[in-house]
Write an enzyme that holds these catalytic residues in place. Structure first.
Site, short mmCIF file in Angstrom:
data_model
loop_
_atom_site.label_atom_id
_atom_site.label_comp_id
_atom_site.label_asym_id
_atom_site.label_seq_id
_atom_site.Cartn_x
_atom_site.Cartn_y
_atom_site.Cartn_z
CG HIS A 184 -2.12 -0.95 0.98
ND1 HIS A 184 -3.42 -0.57 1.17
CD2 HIS A 184 -2.17 -2.23 0.56
CE1 HIS A 184 -4.23 -1.58 0.87
NE2 HIS A 184 -3.50 -2.61 0.52
CG HIS A 211 -8.45 -7.78 25.74
ND1 HIS A 211 -8.35 -9.06 25.29
CD2 HIS A 211 -7.19 -7.26 25.68
CE1 HIS A 211 -7.08 -9.32 24.97
NE2 HIS A 211 -6.36 -8.24 25.18
NE ARG A 215 -3.94 -1.87 32.28
CZ ARG A 215 -3.21 -2.98 32.13
NH1 ARG A 215 -2.49 -3.18 31.04
NH2 ARG A 215 -3.22 -3.90 33.07
NE ARG A 241 -3.11 -5.72 22.75
CZ ARG A 241 -3.35 -6.36 23.88
NH1 ARG A 241 -3.97 -5.74 24.87
NH2 ARG A 241 -2.95 -7.59 24.07
C1 PLP Z 1 -11.03 -1.09 0.21
C2 PLP Z 1 -10.33 -2.00 1.17
N1 PLP Z 1 -10.84 -2.16 2.41
C3 PLP Z 1 -10.24 -2.95 3.31
C4 PLP Z 1 -9.09 -3.63 3.03
C5 PLP Z 1 -8.48 -4.53 4.06
O1 PLP Z 1 -7.21 -4.13 4.46
P1 PLP Z 1 -6.19 -5.22 5.07
O2 PLP Z 1 -5.69 -6.03 3.95
O3 PLP Z 1 -5.13 -4.38 5.71
O4 PLP Z 1 -6.96 -6.01 6.06
C6 PLP Z 1 -8.52 -3.52 1.76
C7 PLP Z 1 -7.29 -4.25 1.43
O5 PLP Z 1 -6.46 -3.82 0.72
C8 PLP Z 1 -9.16 -2.68 0.80
O6 PLP Z 1 -8.67 -2.58 -0.44
#
Ligand code: PLP
Length: 383
Positions: A184, A211, A215, A241
């Protein structure tokens, strides 16, 4: 010339930062995550950022907030575009809400007419996606949301750094999600981020990713009689996380982000000029707004597209269908019998589209090579 959809953007500097983190002994979510969140929020001109372990996890928490903070009820409807990533939509279903699929327009983003058609008295929210770096029609969508009292959330997982009227995506809705997956605009290897300007959401999101823990939250003051406030839980939650190790990489990547986006944008500009000679449709982008995730092309027929997709490997060019195509054709959504508008444009994208690589390692020479190779293949196909 080999052209890959994803290149390794982790350099010695990120490796040094990761090793320093390992040497520090502080691996789990801690100070580095805090400072990465702070810098990310600053970069995006958002008030708060919450780091999670993926863009999908970011979407999961945002969908959870529709119930936890906004009180949506089981069966309430959430508008989604039919070209999105599956994990834009799964969290809506997983929280017993109903996705309502709309068609997309020539920018591959939510089509306004389809959106208006699909609003019902049960519609409570819109999960907008900014696809492949190009922002959706934010002004019109915000206006409709205001008129109809709909909550707007943005999936910016493919569009880090895209702007509309000079404002970065993620700042139009109540929350925006980002993916920091490998390949990305910037990466923490796996990772995600949610931005928001609401302190209340920020506070709830931090508990929900960990969770349901109170805290570190001012909510602890609500429970003056509870004996051990360090181990106080007052809401449902997950463990989504990330770690200091991922944040160490993210802090280095963030420094390079503006430059990477600039290169992607120059590449996209060059691509738009070069591809003209082939007389093919491309994703409609606004070069003043887009952050360019990839270079999307629509061929004249499915057969032509299938031939190109199959044959580009001969030229050592990686390519793929556009995102996950029209989600309505995916078996998972077919079996769920989801509600949708007609989706002719999403079908064109599904059956006739591909995307080519764009990233900070692509240059005009590689783009020329990709476009010329497609030109050759089209000639072969049409013989
Ligand atoms: C439009 C969109 N939403 C959500 C995601 C999910 O991201 P990840 O792969 O980091 O879980 C992606 C993945 O590239 C995406 O293209």
């Amino acid at each position: 010339m080999k052209i890959k959809l994803m290149e390794n953007a982790i350099s010695e500097e990120e490796i040094d930062a990761a090793i320093a983190c390992l040497r520090s002994g502080e691996y789990t979510q801690g100070k580095l995550v805090d400072s990465f969140e702070k810098r990310f929020a600053e970069w995006n001109n958002s008030k708060y950022a919450v780091m999670v372990n993926s863009g999908s996890s970011a979407n999961l928490l945002m969908a959870f907030m529709l119930k936890q903070k906004y009180g949506l009820k089981d069966g309430d409807e959430v508008i989604v575009p039919s070209v999105a990533w599956p994990t834009t939509v799964y969290p809506i279903i997983q929280h017993n809400l109903k996705p309502i699929f709309c068609d997309v327009d020539e920018s591959f983003n939510l089509d306004i007419a389809s959106f208006k058609r699909m609003i019902s008295p049960k519609t409570k929210a819109v999960f907008l996606v900014h696809l492949l770096g190009q922002p959706a029609k934010v002004d019109e969508i915000m206006k409709i949301c205001k008129e109809k009292n709909l909550i707007l959330m943005e999936d910016c997982c493919e569009s880090l750094g895209a702007t509309h009227n000079g404002i970065k995506v993620g700042n139009f809705g109540v929350m925006g999600s980002f993916s920091l997956y490998f390949g990305h605009h910037m990466t923490t290897i796996e990772g995600g981020m949610i931005v928001t300007d609401s302190f209340e959401l920020y506070d709830l999101l931090k508990s929900a990713r960990s969770h349901g823990w109170v805290r570190g939250s001012p909510r602890k003051d609500l429970y003056s009689n509870y004996e051990n406030k360090d181990f106080l839980f007052d809401m449902l939650g997950y463990n989504l996380r990330s770690t200091n190790l991922n944040a160490a990489i993210g802090l280095v990547q963030l420094k390079k982000l503006d430059e990477s986006i600039k290169i992607r944008l120059n590449n996209h500009r060059h691509f738009l000029n070069k591809i003209q000679k082939l007389n093919l449709k491309v994703q409609k982008v606004d070069l003043d707004e887009t952050t360019s995730f990839s270079l999307a092309v629509i061929f004249n027929t499915k057969e032509e597209r299938d031939y190109i997709l199959k044959s580009l490997g001969k030229y050592e060019i990686e390519s793929r269908p556009i995102v996950a195509g029209n989600l309505l054709h995916q078996p998972v959504f077919k079996s769920l019998k989801v509600k949708s508008d007609k989706t002719p444009m999403a079908d064109i994208i599904h059956y006739r589209g591909i995307y080519l690589p764009n990233n900070q390692f692509i240059n005009s020479e590689k783009i020329d090579y990709m476009v010329d190779s497609i030109g050759n293949l089209l000639q072969d196909f049409r013989k």
